[in-house]
Design a protein around this motif. Structure first.
Motif, PDB file in Angstrom:
ATOM      1  N   TRP A   1       0.829  -1.209   0.000  1.00  0.00           N
ATOM      2  CA  TRP A   1       0.000   0.000   0.000  1.00  0.00           C
ATOM      3  C   TRP A   1       0.864   1.259   0.000  1.00  0.00           C
ATOM      4  CZ3 TRP A   1      -5.090   1.098  -0.613  1.00  0.00           C
ATOM      5  CH2 TRP A   1      -5.511   2.367  -0.253  1.00  0.00           C
ATOM      6  N   ASP A   2       1.851   1.304   0.879  1.00  0.00           N
ATOM      7  CA  ASP A   2       2.707   2.496   0.982  1.00  0.00           C
ATOM      8  C   ASP A   2       3.478   2.732  -0.317  1.00  0.00           C
ATOM      9  OD1 ASP A   2       1.842   2.878   3.544  1.00  0.00           O
ATOM     10  OD2 ASP A   2       3.606   1.966   4.510  1.00  0.00           O
ATOM     11  N   GLU A   3       4.006   1.655  -0.893  1.00  0.00           N
ATOM     12  CA  GLU A   3       4.754   1.776  -2.147  1.00  0.00           C
ATOM     13  C   GLU A   3       3.845   2.256  -3.279  1.00  0.00           C
ATOM     14  OE1 GLU A   3       7.195  -1.120  -5.254  1.00  0.00           O
ATOM     15  OE2 GLU A   3       6.877  -1.779  -3.184  1.00  0.00           O
ATOM     16  N   LEU A   4       2.651   1.688  -3.312  1.00  0.00           N
ATOM     17  CA  LEU A   4       1.681   2.043  -4.346  1.00  0.00           C
ATOM     18  C   LEU A   4       1.260   3.502  -4.219  1.00  0.00           C
ATOM     19  CD1 LEU A   4       0.128   0.470  -6.607  1.00  0.00           C
ATOM     20  CD2 LEU A   4      -1.733   0.196  -4.960  1.00  0.00           C
ATOM     21  N   MET A   5       0.862   3.917  -3.019  1.00  0.00           N
ATOM     22  CA  MET A   5       0.379   5.282  -2.810  1.00  0.00           C
ATOM     23  C   MET A   5       1.483   6.309  -3.071  1.00  0.00           C
ATOM     24  SD  MET A   5      -2.795   5.018  -2.286  1.00  0.00           S
ATOM     25  CE  MET A   5      -3.131   6.713  -1.876  1.00  0.00           C
ATOM     26  N   GLY A   6       2.733   5.955  -2.720  1.00  0.00           N
ATOM     27  CA  GLY A   6       3.843   6.874  -2.990  1.00  0.00           C
ATOM     28  C   GLY A   6       3.995   7.137  -4.478  1.00  0.00           C
ATOM     29  N   LYS A   7       3.972   6.077  -5.274  1.00  0.00           N
ATOM     30  CA  LYS A   7       4.108   6.226  -6.729  1.00  0.00           C
ATOM     31  C   LYS A   7       2.907   6.953  -7.323  1.00  0.00           C
ATOM     32  CE  LYS A   7       6.953   2.099  -7.530  1.00  0.00           C
ATOM     33  NZ  LYS A   7       6.982   0.764  -8.179  1.00  0.00           N
ATOM     34  N   MET A   8       1.697   6.650  -6.796  1.00  0.00           N
ATOM     35  CA  MET A   8       0.490   7.278  -7.330  1.00  0.00           C
ATOM     36  C   MET A   8       0.473   8.778  -7.051  1.00  0.00           C
ATOM     37  SD  MET A   8      -2.268   4.298  -6.376  1.00  0.00           S
ATOM     38  CE  MET A   8      -3.683   5.365  -6.564  1.00  0.00           C
ATOM     39  N   GLU A   9       0.874   9.151  -5.859  1.00  0.00           N
ATOM     40  CA  GLU A   9       0.893  10.579  -5.512  1.00  0.00           C
ATOM     41  C   GLU A   9       1.938  11.329  -6.330  1.00  0.00           C
ATOM     42  OE1 GLU A   9       1.349  10.585  -1.296  1.00  0.00           O
ATOM     43  OE2 GLU A   9      -0.727   9.905  -0.929  1.00  0.00           O
ATOM     44  N   GLU A  10       3.050  10.654  -6.639  1.00  0.00           N
ATOM     45  CA  GLU A  10       4.048  11.266  -7.529  1.00  0.00           C
ATOM     46  C   GLU A  10       3.468  11.504  -8.917  1.00  0.00           C
ATOM     47  OE1 GLU A  10       7.591   8.950  -7.710  1.00  0.00           O
ATOM     48  OE2 GLU A  10       8.043   9.161  -5.567  1.00  0.00           O
ATOM     49  N   SER A  11       2.539  10.613  -9.324  1.00  0.00           N
ATOM     50  CA  SER A  11       1.919  10.741 -10.648  1.00  0.00           C
ATOM     51  C   SER A  11       0.743  11.703 -10.653  1.00  0.00           C
ATOM     52  CB  SER A  11       1.446   9.366 -11.141  1.00  0.00           C
ATOM     53  OG  SER A  11       2.547   8.516 -11.358  1.00  0.00           O
ATOM     54  N   GLY A  12       0.386  12.220  -9.464  1.00  0.00           N
ATOM     55  CA  GLY A  12      -0.668  13.235  -9.417  1.00  0.00           C
ATOM     56  C   GLY A  12      -1.953  12.824  -8.749  1.00  0.00           C
ATOM     57  N   TYR A  13      -2.041  11.615  -8.183  1.00  0.00           N
ATOM     58  CA  TYR A  13      -3.281  11.187  -7.539  1.00  0.00           C
ATOM     59  C   TYR A  13      -3.522  11.929  -6.229  1.00  0.00           C
ATOM     60  CZ  TYR A  13      -6.588   8.490  -4.793  1.00  0.00           C
ATOM     61  OH  TYR A  13      -7.648   8.125  -4.004  1.00  0.00           O
ATOM     62  N   ARG A  14      -4.748  12.409  -6.046  1.00  0.00           N
ATOM     63  CA  ARG A  14      -5.189  12.985  -4.788  1.00  0.00           C
ATOM     64  C   ARG A  14      -6.591  12.440  -4.504  1.00  0.00           C
ATOM     65  NH1 ARG A  14      -0.699  13.856  -5.122  1.00  0.00           N
ATOM     66  NH2 ARG A  14       0.520  15.777  -4.819  1.00  0.00           N
ATOM     67  N   ALA A  15      -6.801  12.003  -3.270  1.00  0.00           N
ATOM     68  CA  ALA A  15      -8.093  11.419  -2.914  1.00  0.00           C
ATOM     69  C   ALA A  15      -9.217  12.437  -3.054  1.00  0.00           C
ATOM     70  CB  ALA A  15      -8.059  10.882  -1.486  1.00  0.00           C
ATOM     71  N   ASP A  16     -10.317  12.015  -3.681  1.00  0.00           N
ATOM     72  CA  ASP A  16     -11.502  12.862  -3.818  1.00  0.00           C
ATOM     73  C   ASP A  16     -12.459  12.508  -2.688  1.00  0.00           C
ATOM     74  OD1 ASP A  16     -13.721  14.290  -4.504  1.00  0.00           O
ATOM     75  OD2 ASP A  16     -14.176  13.159  -6.329  1.00  0.00           O
ATOM     76  N   THR A  17     -12.377  13.246  -1.599  1.00  0.00           N
ATOM     77  CA  THR A  17     -13.196  12.929  -0.425  1.00  0.00           C
ATOM     78  C   THR A  17     -14.659  13.320  -0.596  1.00  0.00           C
ATOM     79  OG1 THR A  17     -12.551  15.028   0.579  1.00  0.00           O
ATOM     80  CG2 THR A  17     -11.244  13.090   1.159  1.00  0.00           C
ATOM     81  N   GLY A  18     -14.970  13.941  -1.722  1.00  0.00           N
ATOM     82  CA  GLY A  18     -16.363  14.309  -1.980  1.00  0.00           C
ATOM     83  C   GLY A  18     -17.270  13.102  -2.138  1.00  0.00           C
TER      84      GLY A  18
END
Length: 558
Positions: A455-472
């Motif tokens: 999870w940590d490895e995945l989220m780190g790479k995703m956030e580098e690619s621009g992912y931000r959680a849509d809490t809406g």
């Protein structure tokens, strides 16, 4: 009547009497069969069981199950001891009539009888309890059987499916294979829909392998089940290959292929298959157009959908039903053309059903039209007072508008009526096991080192690619940190990470969800497919989403 009056002597012979009863009933001549049965029965000393059984079978064969049971009861009143043949006939009639009381009485007679029940009687008992939904009795009968054949195992698998215990049904079929029981075509047409429902592609392929190896040629029913399995596992190239190899195809074959293309977002192929079907002289039915219309709705092909709807009556003489109007309303609503959707509802010749108004309510959710949603929901609550989906939809509309007081009112009303929102659940097949996850659950896996590391490895790479959680997408009045935590616990994410941990790199991941995927999970899946370089095939309650290299086959329209 003429036959019986001229053949009185023949009917004194019980064997011939039974054969005449069978002949007449097989030809649908029940009145003649009854006359043959009644002729001389009052004067006869002892009428054998076979005569009563023949008449009971005749009634059952013609759908007259109550009358079959009356004949069985008459046999008992005349002091004729029933045997295995009569027991199986009575149980079949009880199954078809769904008469639990009489079937239980027959079971009691079987227990008391001096003769040991044969395999046919045991299988009939299994079928009876399965049809009546008494699964505890199904297991009791199965566990106490001295011998079990293919039909016995088929009945147990069918019993699990009827009980909606699809995982248990699947495991029973696997146990059947391990015990080298063999299979029948009924076995495969029973288990293939389970594979389709669970997106259990690898087991479905094993079943396909058994079909290929079989000496006998599979019938259309088996091949149609195979088509449906591949379509609902999102593997349309295999579905098309099976279809092309079929020597004989019926309307269901064509409909299955068209629906497979539609739910996978391949509408060009669905339309092409439809046109080929018509060209080959196969007339479409209402099911064909439901697939086409719902497919057009999910890819935004509004004009094409209108043309298909009009062609139903003009080209094929089919009057649209409520399901077709619901698809049409949904099509316009998804496209943001809610005024046109309302106009369709006003002008349709049929009284709008819950499904039609439900499509309108969903359109209001997409458009954020609160006042109209309230009016539609009020009607839906009158039509379908116990359908929790309508309450949840209205609650979500209020939540999107940050109208938290009204959200609470809807939830209180649900609680007062004893209604509960369906929990989000996702499952994924790993080797020969199907692993399921519930939203917010999977604590053992989530607390494991392998999950945290992945999870940590995945989220780190995703956030580098621009992912931000849509809490809406979290429709609760809570703080942002808690919203992020809730989104991370969605069941499809847990299933995806589980597959990433337990499958080799490069292999596609297939996840099935019982609800519609939320917008943030959809975005999350796109990023996961990009950073992990894995194809992800997600089937939600509406359609398939094929994620690959950061893109989805739905083009973000679903």
């Amino acid at each position: 009547m003429w036959f019986i009056s001229d053949s009185a002597d023949l009917l004194k012979n019980p064997t011939l009497k039974s054969k005449f009863i069978t002949l007449f009933s097989a030809c649908g001549q029940l009145d003649e069969a009854r006359r043959a049965f009644r002729h001389g029965i009052e004067e006869a000393g002892e009428v054998p069981e076979s005569v009563y059984a023949a008449m009971a079978i005749g009634f059952s064969r013609n759908g007259r199950f109550r009358e079959a049971l009356v004949v069985y009861n008459e046999m008992l009143l005349r002091g004729v001891e029933p045997g295995n043949f009569s027991f199986s006939v009575a149980l079949k009639a009880s199954s078809c009539a769904l008469d639990f009381r009489i079937g239980k009485c027959v079971h009691a007679q079987i227990v008391k009888a001096g003769e040991e029940p044969d395999q046919v009687v045991y299988n009939a008992l299994l079928k009876f309890y399965t049809e009546c939904g008494s699964f505890e009795e199904v297991l009791n009968v199965f566990n106490n059987m001295p011998d079990r054949n293919v039909a016995t195992w088929n009945a147990l698998v069918a019993g699990f499916i009827k009980k909606d215990q699809v995982f248990e049904a699947f495991e029973t079929f696997r146990k059947m294979q391990r015990n080298e029981v063999g299979f029948s075509w009924v076995s495969l047409t029973t288990v293939l829909p389970v594979c389709a429902r669970l997106t259990a592609l690898y087991i479905g392929k094993e079943v396909h392998g058994q079909i290929v190896k079989s000496v006998a040629s599979p019938d259309v029913l088996v091949l149609n089940s195979l088509l449906d399995m591949y379509a609902k596992c999102g593997v349309m190239e295999y579905c098309k290959k099976v279809f092309d190899g079929m020597i004989s195809k019926d309307l269901t074959s064509w409909n299955t292929l068209i629906n497979g293309y539609a739910i996978n977002g391949l509408m060009a192929e669905a339309v092409s298959t439809f046109e080929q079907m018509v060209e080959d002289g196969i007339k479409p039915d209402g099911v064909t157009f439901i697939s086409l219309l719902s497919g057009c709705s999910h890819v935004g092909m509004v004009n094409e959908g209108k043309i298909f709807f009009n062609r139903m009556r003009s080209d094929f003489g089919l009057n649209p039903k409520l399901e077709h109007y619901a698809c049409l309303v949904d099509m316009f609503g998804r496209a943001g053309r809610i005024e046109e959707a309302l106009e369709i509802v006003k002008k349709m010749p049929l009284k709008p059903s819950g499904s039609v108004r439900g499509s309108l309510l969903n359109s209001c959710r997409l458009c954020g039209h609160v006042s109209l949603a309230e009016a539609i929901a009020k009607l839906l609550f009158e039509i379908e007072p116990t359908n929790p989906g309508n309450y949840v939809m209205l609650s979500n509309i209020y939540a999107n508008a940050a109208m938290w007081d009204k959200v609470n009112l809807v939830r209180e009303e649900m609680e007062k009526r004893g209604l509960k929102k369906e929990a989000g659940c996702s499952w994924v097949q790993i080797k020969d096991r199907v692993q399921s996850f519930v939203a917010g659950g999977g604590f053992e896996f989530r607390n494991s080192n392998e999950f945290k590391r992945t999870w940590d490895e995945l989220m780190g790479k995703m956030e580098e690619s621009g992912y931000r959680a849509d809490t809406g997408v979290v429709l609760h009045d809570i703080d942002e940190e808690m919203k992020v935590e809730w989104v991370c616990g969605h069941s499809e994410r847990l299933a995806t990470v589980f597959a990433l941990v337990h499958t080799g790199s490069g292999l596609p991941i297939r996840v099935t969800k019982n609800l519609r995927v939320c917008a943030d999970c959809h975005s999350w899946m796109k990023y996961v497919s990009e950073v992990s370089r894995r194809k992800i095939i997600l089937r939600d309650t509406n359609r398939f989403h094929h994620f690959d290299q950061g893109k989805c086959s739905c083009n973000d329209y679903w």
